[in-house]
Design an enzyme around this catalytic site. Sequence first.
Site, mmCIF file in Angstrom:
data_model
loop_
_atom_site.group_PDB
_atom_site.id
_atom_site.type_symbol
_atom_site.label_atom_id
_atom_site.label_comp_id
_atom_site.label_asym_id
_atom_site.label_seq_id
_atom_site.Cartn_x
_atom_site.Cartn_y
_atom_site.Cartn_z
ATOM 1 N N GLU A 27 -41.640 63.747 26.167
ATOM 2 C CA GLU A 27 -41.913 63.735 24.331
ATOM 3 C C GLU A 27 -41.146 62.440 24.008
ATOM 4 O O GLU A 27 -41.093 61.860 23.486
ATOM 5 C CB GLU A 27 -42.047 64.912 23.817
ATOM 6 C CG GLU A 27 -43.260 65.862 23.876
ATOM 7 C CD GLU A 27 -44.438 65.344 23.144
ATOM 8 O OE1 GLU A 27 -44.318 63.871 22.351
ATOM 9 O OE2 GLU A 27 -45.279 65.379 24.150
ATOM 10 N N TYR A 84 -41.464 65.982 14.278
ATOM 11 C CA TYR A 84 -42.490 65.831 15.218
ATOM 12 C C TYR A 84 -42.824 66.521 16.955
ATOM 13 O O TYR A 84 -42.832 67.078 17.608
ATOM 14 C CB TYR A 84 -43.061 64.633 15.733
ATOM 15 C CG TYR A 84 -43.409 64.278 16.909
ATOM 16 C CD1 TYR A 84 -45.193 64.766 17.213
ATOM 17 C CD2 TYR A 84 -43.130 63.852 17.960
ATOM 18 C CE1 TYR A 84 -45.574 64.376 18.308
ATOM 19 C CE2 TYR A 84 -43.521 63.447 18.504
ATOM 20 C CZ TYR A 84 -44.974 63.946 19.091
ATOM 21 O OH TYR A 84 -45.866 63.588 20.559
ATOM 22 N N ASP A 112 -47.817 63.121 15.320
ATOM 23 C CA ASP A 112 -47.197 61.730 16.336
ATOM 24 C C ASP A 112 -47.785 60.490 15.148
ATOM 25 O O ASP A 112 -49.209 60.879 14.268
ATOM 26 C CB ASP A 112 -47.628 61.347 17.371
ATOM 27 C CG ASP A 112 -48.875 61.008 17.774
ATOM 28 O OD1 ASP A 112 -49.671 61.598 17.010
ATOM 29 O OD2 ASP A 112 -49.183 61.289 18.949
ATOM 30 N N CYS A 133 -59.988 56.020 19.355
ATOM 31 C CA CYS A 133 -60.099 55.960 17.657
ATOM 32 C C CYS A 133 -58.636 55.125 18.103
ATOM 33 O O CYS A 133 -57.234 55.506 16.508
ATOM 34 C CB CYS A 133 -59.663 57.509 17.157
ATOM 35 S SG CYS A 133 -59.807 57.278 14.677
ATOM 36 N N CYS A 144 -66.051 53.524 18.278
ATOM 37 C CA CYS A 144 -66.144 54.469 16.939
ATOM 38 C C CYS A 144 -68.406 55.269 18.280
ATOM 39 O O CYS A 144 -68.288 56.400 17.962
ATOM 40 C CB CYS A 144 -66.830 53.917 16.184
ATOM 41 S SG CYS A 144 -65.278 53.831 14.664
ATOM 42 N N CYS A 191 -66.559 58.184 20.026
ATOM 43 C CA CYS A 191 -66.431 59.522 19.159
ATOM 44 C C CYS A 191 -67.269 60.813 19.115
ATOM 45 O O CYS A 191 -67.979 59.960 18.656
ATOM 46 C CB CYS A 191 -66.008 58.721 17.662
ATOM 47 S SG CYS A 191 -65.066 59.840 16.380
ATOM 48 N N CYS A 244 -67.426 61.600 10.632
ATOM 49 C CA CYS A 244 -66.416 60.824 10.275
ATOM 50 C C CYS A 244 -66.054 60.031 8.627
ATOM 51 O O CYS A 244 -67.206 59.548 7.925
ATOM 52 C CB CYS A 244 -65.988 59.598 11.008
ATOM 53 S SG CYS A 244 -64.395 58.575 10.019
#
Length: 295
Positions: free
Chosen positions: A41, A124, A142, A197, A204, A207, A213
Amino acid sequence: MNSTVLNSAYTAPILDWYDANARELPWRAPDATPWGILVSEIMLQQTPVARVLPVWDAWMTRWPEPAALAAEPSGEAVRAWGRLGYPRRALRLHESARAITERHGGEVPSSHEDLLALPGIGAYTAAAVASFAFKQRHAVLDTNVRRVLARLLSGDEYPPKSQTKAEVALAESLLPVDPPTAARWAVAAMELGALVCTARTPRCADCPVFDRCAWQRNGRPAYAGPPRRGQTYAGTDRQCRGRILAVLRAAEGPVPKPAIDVVWSDATQRERALDTLVADGLVAPLDDDHYTLPT
């Protein structure tokens, strides 16, 4: 329709998509340790996965546990950081390793509060480690997740420049009730933002929630916020600092000042960069006009 059913209309398809499309990454493996997840991370902040993978692997081979890193000088963490960029992260990881060893018996704490108390660990990272390592229920926001939620629910191409309370509340409202499922949702939304995305060329058609959306329904309106300027690197103090650090990382001992001077022609900028490296604790000056990584 109650909120749980409504939220499931977004989360369920993305979870199914993740199960079929997730990348196999070592910090997601069933045997990944909390320490390995914490290291990943920190390394992944502002750094692509492809650059992180070899450094993470080498780091975990050398320091498989926090105590192993804590026993070494901080300069070795900076050396092993290589060219990942933003090398202060290496110092923060070293500080965290020492804190984990001293306060928690060498085990990464599972408590969100204890994670937040570690050096250099912000909201985070604490949420991400608590979720991914310990399967807890936290909103993990994030850049990728923020972009997915901005498009999917707010109808905006990009999220605000700085994270808002409204974004956190929205993310928390989507969390599945079951903690392990919430943890899987957190990484699934992140993966959707990384692979589909994306910021500049979203795919798209691939997706799983295309038909839900808000950005799509609104005709994909262009971003209307403050100008989004990409970060430059060539010719900056960051590049100069990187060149100086590269000399010190490659050296087996102290480096004389002339060996540093040759890496950057602009003396004023070079001295400024060196001064900031010293101030940041990334470089240690010696009495005889030599420099070394911190010890």
